[in-house]
Design a protein around this motif. Structure first.
Motif, short mmCIF file in Angstrom:
data_model
loop_
_atom_site.label_atom_id
_atom_site.label_comp_id
_atom_site.label_asym_id
_atom_site.label_seq_id
_atom_site.Cartn_x
_atom_site.Cartn_y
_atom_site.Cartn_z
N SER A 227 -16.03 -40.58 -41.14
CA SER A 227 -14.83 -39.88 -41.59
C SER A 227 -15.16 -38.89 -42.70
N ASP A 228 -14.29 -37.87 -42.82
CA ASP A 228 -14.48 -36.86 -43.86
C ASP A 228 -13.20 -36.04 -43.98
N ILE A 229 -13.15 -35.20 -45.04
CA ILE A 229 -12.03 -34.30 -45.30
C ILE A 229 -12.58 -32.88 -45.42
N THR A 230 -11.84 -31.93 -44.90
CA THR A 230 -12.17 -30.52 -45.11
C THR A 230 -10.88 -29.76 -45.39
N TYR A 231 -10.99 -28.47 -45.69
CA TYR A 231 -9.78 -27.72 -45.99
C TYR A 231 -9.77 -26.37 -45.32
N HIS A 286 -17.82 -45.38 -41.97
CA HIS A 286 -18.68 -44.66 -42.91
C HIS A 286 -17.97 -43.41 -43.42
N SER A 287 -18.13 -43.16 -44.72
CA SER A 287 -17.53 -41.97 -45.35
C SER A 287 -18.40 -41.55 -46.53
N ASP A 288 -17.99 -40.48 -47.21
CA ASP A 288 -18.65 -40.16 -48.47
C ASP A 288 -18.02 -41.03 -49.57
N ARG A 289 -18.35 -40.75 -50.82
CA ARG A 289 -17.87 -41.59 -51.92
C ARG A 289 -16.58 -41.06 -52.53
N SER A 310 -19.08 -48.47 -45.28
CA SER A 310 -20.38 -47.87 -45.55
C SER A 310 -20.13 -46.51 -46.19
N MET A 311 -20.93 -46.14 -47.21
CA MET A 311 -20.74 -44.85 -47.87
C MET A 311 -22.06 -44.11 -48.04
N SER A 312 -21.96 -42.79 -48.01
CA SER A 312 -23.14 -41.95 -48.20
C SER A 312 -23.69 -42.10 -49.61
N ARG A 313 -24.97 -41.79 -49.75
CA ARG A 313 -25.55 -41.77 -51.09
C ARG A 313 -25.00 -40.58 -51.86
N LYS A 314 -25.04 -40.65 -53.15
CA LYS A 314 -24.46 -39.61 -54.00
C LYS A 314 -25.13 -38.26 -53.75
N TYR A 318 -26.40 -35.12 -45.75
CA TYR A 318 -26.96 -35.50 -44.45
C TYR A 318 -26.58 -36.93 -44.04
N ASP A 319 -26.14 -37.73 -45.01
CA ASP A 319 -25.74 -39.11 -44.69
C ASP A 319 -24.48 -39.17 -43.85
N ASN A 320 -23.73 -38.08 -43.83
CA ASN A 320 -22.48 -38.05 -43.05
C ASN A 320 -22.48 -36.82 -42.14
N ALA A 321 -23.64 -36.52 -41.59
CA ALA A 321 -23.86 -35.25 -40.88
C ALA A 321 -22.98 -35.07 -39.64
N CYS A 322 -22.68 -36.14 -38.92
CA CYS A 322 -21.96 -35.99 -37.65
C CYS A 322 -20.54 -35.47 -37.85
N ILE A 323 -19.80 -36.06 -38.77
CA ILE A 323 -18.42 -35.62 -38.97
C ILE A 323 -18.40 -34.27 -39.70
N GLU A 324 -19.37 -34.03 -40.58
CA GLU A 324 -19.45 -32.72 -41.22
C GLU A 324 -19.79 -31.64 -40.18
N SER A 325 -20.57 -32.02 -39.19
CA SER A 325 -20.89 -31.09 -38.10
C SER A 325 -19.63 -30.73 -37.32
N PHE A 326 -18.76 -31.72 -37.10
CA PHE A 326 -17.50 -31.43 -36.41
C PHE A 326 -16.66 -30.44 -37.20
N HIS A 327 -16.57 -30.63 -38.51
CA HIS A 327 -15.79 -29.70 -39.34
C HIS A 327 -16.41 -28.31 -39.33
N SER A 328 -17.71 -28.24 -39.27
CA SER A 328 -18.37 -26.94 -39.14
C SER A 328 -18.03 -26.29 -37.81
N VAL A 329 -18.02 -27.08 -36.75
CA VAL A 329 -17.72 -26.57 -35.41
C VAL A 329 -16.29 -26.05 -35.31
N ILE A 330 -15.33 -26.83 -35.79
CA ILE A 330 -13.93 -26.41 -35.67
C ILE A 330 -13.68 -25.14 -36.49
#
Length: 385
Positions: A227-231, A286-289, A310-314, A318-330
């Motif tokens: 999971s992740d958030i974008t704007y 899994h998410s960021d912090r 589960s959370m990404s390291r500070k 890259y620890d949350n690359a898959c969902i960040e990749s989706f936000h980049s794609v959209i």
């Protein structure tokens, strides 16, 4: 005495055939016309809509002078429009230019296009009427298939993905061929510079260890959620998008949008994910912090459904690359190509992208060039059989 018809009459008669899709013989009968006459009008109209019936009816000298002036202006405007559209064809072989003329003959006059592009009108008609070779037929068919897939993806697919879709449909073709045909036809996928957003990790909530360690493999649905958030910018201000992806199929199972980046935003996305895919034993989230994910209410909802955090390291994106990749794609495929006047307009657009394209149609190299929903269905068929 032979009947005479003015321009307005002819245009209305022709539009009954060209725009309303009626049969010429039927229209001619209703208008008391000789069918061949109407067919000639239709042919002239298709060849050159603007000037197809010049001279029909009577025109005063003053009107004639005004007409001539308007015609010169239209000619110049048409030349500019042709040059803009044919920019990539100007120094190409005559056959390529003829192809452009054929493709746009409903839009511009053939004579004018030949004049602007430096080819002869007789040469074009000779090329057009020449028997089509088997090789040309195959290329025409392949070009039509490529255009169909490109348009269906809303201009988002480049040559690698279109190649794979064609292969999935049983069409043997190389990426090089697809790339060449796309270039010849001016088909370019939507690509924009990557844009990154981050959540606030400076908070007093507990954080959790990284259980994935950048291992983004999953053997079945409901094993790992990321999971992740974008704007997104709109003319009304920022709109925040929270998403949850099932790592197995890359399907977006939870989403929420709001003008504020709060814990309620992420809670709504999580509730939707739970409603879409009932959590099974051993599920990892899994998410960021970010504070929205570390919040007491969010973690309580995870615990309620026996979901492990589960959370990404500070500071490690890259620890949350898959969902960040989706936000980049959209953003590359949709958001950066829009100018949203309101948050509501953006919400409808983003919802449509996720639900009617990304999940159900967009193919992914990581899952064998299938769409998320198709990949899940294939998995379910295997475990049932």
């Amino acid at each position: 005495m032979a009947k005479r018809y003015d321009k307005e009459f002819k245009v209305y008669a022709v539009k009954l055939v060209v725009e309303d899709g009626r049969k010429a013989a039927e229209v001619a009968r209703e208008l008391d016309l000789v069918p061949q006459t109407l067919q000639k009008w239709v042919a002239r109209y298709k060849e050159d809509q603007e000037n197809s019936f010049v001279g029909s009816g009577n025109r005063s000298p003053k009107d004639q002078a005004g007409y001539e002036k308007d015609k010169r202006i239209r000619d110049l405007e048409e030349e500019v429009a042709i040059l803009k559209k044919a920019n990539g064809h100007l120094r190409k072989k005559a056959e390529v230019i003829y192809g452009f003329i054929q493709e746009h003959h409903h839009e511009f006059r053939v004579e004018k296009m030949c004049q602007v592009l430096g080819v002869s009108k007789s040469g074009y008609y000779e090329w057009r009427d020449r028997p089509v070779s088997d090789q040309s037929k195959r290329k025409q068919k392949l070009t039509a298939q490529i255009k169909r897939i490109f348009i269906a993806s809303k201009k988002r697919y480049g040559s690698p993905k279109i190649t794979q879709v064609l292969r999935n449909e049983g069409v043997p073709v190389s990426p090089k061929t697809v790339s060449r045909i796309m270039k010849e036809n001016g088909l370019r996928s939507k690509t924009v510079k990557k844009y990154k957003a981050t959540t606030n990790s400076k908070h007093s909530h507990p954080v959790y260890p990284n259980l994935l360690n950048q291992d983004f493999r999953a053997d079945k649905p409901g094993q790992v959620w990321v999971s992740d958030i974008t704007y997104i910018w709109t003319r009304e201000g920022w709109l925040y998008l929270a998403t949850i992806m099932d790592l197995f199929s890359r399907r977006i199972i939870g989403w929420a949008m709001s003008h504020r980046m709060t814990k309620e935003l992420t809670l709504t996305a999580l509730r939707r994910a739970i409603n879409q895919q009932t959590p099974q034993k051993g599920l990892i989230h899994h998410s960021d912090r970010g504070s929205q994910y570390a919040a007491k209410e969010y973690q309580a909802l995870l615990r309620k459904h026996h979901i492990t955090t589960s959370m990404s390291r500070k500071g490690n994106c890259y620890d949350n690359a898959c969902i960040e990749s989706f936000h980049s794609v959209i953003k590359k495929e949709l958001i950066f190509h829009e100018d949203y006047q309101s948050r509501e307009e953006a919400k409808r657009s983003i919802f449509s992208y996720i639900m009617t394209f990304y999940n159900s149609k967009r193919i992914h190299s990581t899952i064998g060039y299938m769409s998320p929903m198709a990949y899940e269905k294939m998995y379910l068929r295997k475990i049932v059989s």
